[in-house]
Design an enzyme around this catalytic site. Sequence first.
Site, PDB file in Angstrom:
ATOM      1  N   GLY A 184       1.883   3.883  -0.719  1.00  0.00           N
ATOM      2  CA  GLY A 184       1.953   2.957   0.410  1.00  0.00           C
ATOM      3  C   GLY A 184       1.270   1.626   0.194  1.00  0.00           C
ATOM      4  O   GLY A 184       1.078   0.865   1.143  1.00  0.00           O
ATOM      5  N   THR A 185       0.912   1.295  -1.047  1.00  0.00           N
ATOM      6  CA  THR A 185       0.213   0.027  -1.282  1.00  0.00           C
ATOM      7  C   THR A 185       1.083  -1.177  -0.928  1.00  0.00           C
ATOM      8  O   THR A 185       0.605  -2.144  -0.330  1.00  0.00           O
ATOM      9  CB  THR A 185      -0.231  -0.086  -2.754  1.00  0.00           C
ATOM     10  OG1 THR A 185       0.878   0.226  -3.603  1.00  0.00           O
ATOM     11  CG2 THR A 185      -1.362   0.863  -3.061  1.00  0.00           C
ATOM     12  N   GLY A 186       2.351  -1.133  -1.304  1.00  0.00           N
ATOM     13  CA  GLY A 186       3.232  -2.258  -1.005  1.00  0.00           C
ATOM     14  C   GLY A 186       3.433  -2.467   0.476  1.00  0.00           C
ATOM     15  O   GLY A 186       3.392  -3.605   0.974  1.00  0.00           O
ATOM     16  N   CYS A 187       3.643  -1.369   1.195  1.00  0.00           N
ATOM     17  CA  CYS A 187       3.796  -1.437   2.652  1.00  0.00           C
ATOM     18  C   CYS A 187       2.539  -2.010   3.291  1.00  0.00           C
ATOM     19  O   CYS A 187       2.607  -2.890   4.162  1.00  0.00           O
ATOM     20  CB  CYS A 187       4.063  -0.044   3.227  1.00  0.00           C
ATOM     21  SG  CYS A 187       5.453   0.846   2.503  1.00  0.00           S
ATOM     22  N   LYS A 244       4.472  -8.986  -7.200  1.00  0.00           N
ATOM     23  CA  LYS A 244       3.279  -8.156  -7.356  1.00  0.00           C
ATOM     24  C   LYS A 244       3.268  -7.486  -8.725  1.00  0.00           C
ATOM     25  O   LYS A 244       4.263  -6.914  -9.155  1.00  0.00           O
ATOM     26  CB  LYS A 244       3.244  -7.100  -6.248  1.00  0.00           C
ATOM     27  CG  LYS A 244       3.252  -7.699  -4.847  1.00  0.00           C
ATOM     28  CD  LYS A 244       3.398  -6.639  -3.766  1.00  0.00           C
ATOM     29  CE  LYS A 244       4.764  -5.986  -3.814  1.00  0.00           C
ATOM     30  NZ  LYS A 244       4.987  -5.073  -2.675  1.00  0.00           N
ATOM     31  N   THR A 283      -2.340   5.367  -4.642  1.00  0.00           N
ATOM     32  CA  THR A 283      -1.608   4.115  -4.448  1.00  0.00           C
ATOM     33  C   THR A 283      -0.369   4.290  -3.571  1.00  0.00           C
ATOM     34  O   THR A 283       0.474   3.396  -3.510  1.00  0.00           O
ATOM     35  CB  THR A 283      -1.175   3.553  -5.814  1.00  0.00           C
ATOM     36  OG1 THR A 283      -0.403   4.549  -6.528  1.00  0.00           O
ATOM     37  CG2 THR A 283      -2.391   3.155  -6.645  1.00  0.00           C
TER      38      THR A 283
END
Length: 267
Positions: A206-209, A173, A204
Amino acid sequence: MLKCLSVAGSDCSGGAGIQADLKAFSANETFGMSVITSVVAENTTRVLSVFNVPVEEIQKQIDAVFEDIHVDAVKLGMLPTVEIISAVADKLNEYKPSIIVCDPVMVATSGDALSEGGTVSTMREKLFPIVTLLTPNIPEAEAISGLEIKNENHMEKAARIIMDMGVKNVLVKGGHLTGDAVDYLCTPEGVHKLACKRVDSPNTHGTGCTLSSAITANLAHGMDMLSAVTKAKNYITEAIEKSFTVGKGHSPVNHFYDYYDLKGTIL
């Protein structure tokens, strides 16, 4: 109803970790379940403390879910110690879910470390052979591949290096770079560049989760890898675009933008 399990840490402020995973599962039309690996006292600005759940309690949570409920897909998030990674990997080898998406959470959005040393080598040994998809961001991809990533070419090269470590599919990412939001999906069929306009927003957390959980739900629905990742990328982009302010730092995304507006009106 398809059922997805998140094995991850708890974020008491509700923006990341288990809380974000369950919201993303629900928003993408699956039933969410959780195994908590760590209790993280954090908010939108900082991490105050990390309390790791004893390994035997993590194992019991996994047993409790799998002995009673069919799990269509598993998402792995914060696995903060070598012992926890090993225990989770052993349990997944025991129950053999068909879909495992691993988001190798190492650092919070605030910049605070969430895992101890040695976890990368243990992930490589215990998890890489069994996961369906690995979703590192740039700092995580650097730690795993050993390659410094400064541009898109480096992203693609890192994805190929990680694939060569035995991972079936890799999504690197590009949120930490500038310009368009570009990710690289490396699959046995080839490398796919996924690009969209970057949303200019501080929200942003928690975007990855959220992205990895949305991918997990999409795979549970039977989508192929490219379709599952593309749909999830569109979802997280709009969730950032339609986010709202919670707290004084990096606020969370709006997981349910498609269900109600910010005035509470059901869509």
